[in-house]
Design an enzyme around this catalytic site. Structure first.
Site, PDB file in Angstrom:
ATOM      1  N   HIS A  19       0.841  -1.204   0.000  1.00 23.03           N
ATOM      2  CA  HIS A  19       0.000   0.000   0.000  1.00 23.03           C
ATOM      3  C   HIS A  19       0.879   1.258   0.000  1.00 23.03           C
ATOM      4  CE1 HIS A  19      -3.088  -2.704   2.146  1.00 23.03           C
ATOM      5  NE2 HIS A  19      -3.548  -2.487   0.927  1.00 23.03           N
ATOM      6  N   LYS A  43     -16.895  -7.257   5.408  1.00 25.79           N
ATOM      7  CA  LYS A  43     -15.655  -7.972   5.087  1.00 25.79           C
ATOM      8  C   LYS A  43     -15.068  -8.680   6.300  1.00 25.79           C
ATOM      9  CE  LYS A  43     -13.390  -6.295   1.021  1.00 25.79           C
ATOM     10  NZ  LYS A  43     -12.156  -5.708   0.497  1.00 25.79           N
ATOM     11  N   ARG A  92      -1.309  -6.028  -8.530  1.00 26.51           N
ATOM     12  CA  ARG A  92      -0.228  -6.942  -8.158  1.00 26.51           C
ATOM     13  C   ARG A  92       0.000  -7.990  -9.228  1.00 26.51           C
ATOM     14  NH1 ARG A  92      -2.782  -8.479  -2.547  1.00 26.51           N
ATOM     15  NH2 ARG A  92      -4.483  -8.530  -4.014  1.00 26.51           N
ATOM     16  N   SER A 130      -3.186  -7.910   2.526  1.00 27.90           N
ATOM     17  CA  SER A 130      -3.558  -7.757   3.935  1.00 27.90           C
ATOM     18  C   SER A 130      -4.046  -9.080   4.512  1.00 27.90           C
ATOM     19  CB  SER A 130      -4.644  -6.686   4.079  1.00 27.90           C
ATOM     20  OG  SER A 130      -4.122  -5.431   3.762  1.00 27.90           O
TER      21      SER A 130
END
Length: 164
Positions: A19, A43, A92, A130
């Site tokens: 990030h 989430k 990514r 994460s």
């Protein structure tokens, strides 16, 4: 002179060096980056939104061109509130592209004046997420080279000490 502002949205549960890299790259393209920390309890985040916001603020405390705000609702609404002309996203791998393309297309449908800018992750962060950070940390693994130093303090508080 018009200030070019980008919104970098996410849950940041927790913020990673990936990030941080996206923000640094974004600052090469924009005058200001506003990190939108999403309040998305669906989430099932490890950290509550206020803690995540605090982690982001501490991570970027030395960078005057970066702000962090909490948000819920439509991303384009946050962009309007912050006078942003763009949404900043990191990619990514090719697998990220389809989802990000759909999001960019929908955001463009909601407001065609707001562009989406993609930056590629540095090679050493392409595997960092994460979710992986949370899982590895919860099992006692060392993630210190993948997250900002301030985040380690928060993660250590979440990991039970052996014998307790």
């Amino acid at each position: 002179m018009v200030m070019r502002t980008a919104i970098y949205p996410g849950t940041f549960d927790p913020v990673t060096l990936g990030h941080v890299d996206v923000v640094k790259r974004g600052l090469k393209l924009f005058d200001r980056v506003v990190i939108g920390v999403a309040d998305n309890p669906a989430k099932g985040p490890l950290f509550d939104v206020d803690t995540r916001l605090q982690m982001v603020k501490e991570t970027f405390s030395g960078e005057p061109k970066v702000e962090a705000v909490r948000f819920s609702g439509l991303l384009v609404d946050l962009a309007h509130q912050q006078d942003a002309s763009a949404i900043l996203r990191g990619l990514r791998a090719a697998s990220d592209f389809e989802y990000e393309f759909q999001m960019a297309t929908m955001n463009r449908r909601l407001d065609e004046r707001i562009e989406t800018a993609f930056v590629m992750a540095r090679e050493d962060y392409t595997f960092v997420s994460s979710r992986f950070i949370r899982e590895i940390s919860a099992m006692g693994g060392d993630v210190s080279e993948l997250v900002p130093e301030v985040v380690m303090d928060y993660l250590c508080k979440q990991v039970p000490v052996e014998g307790e």
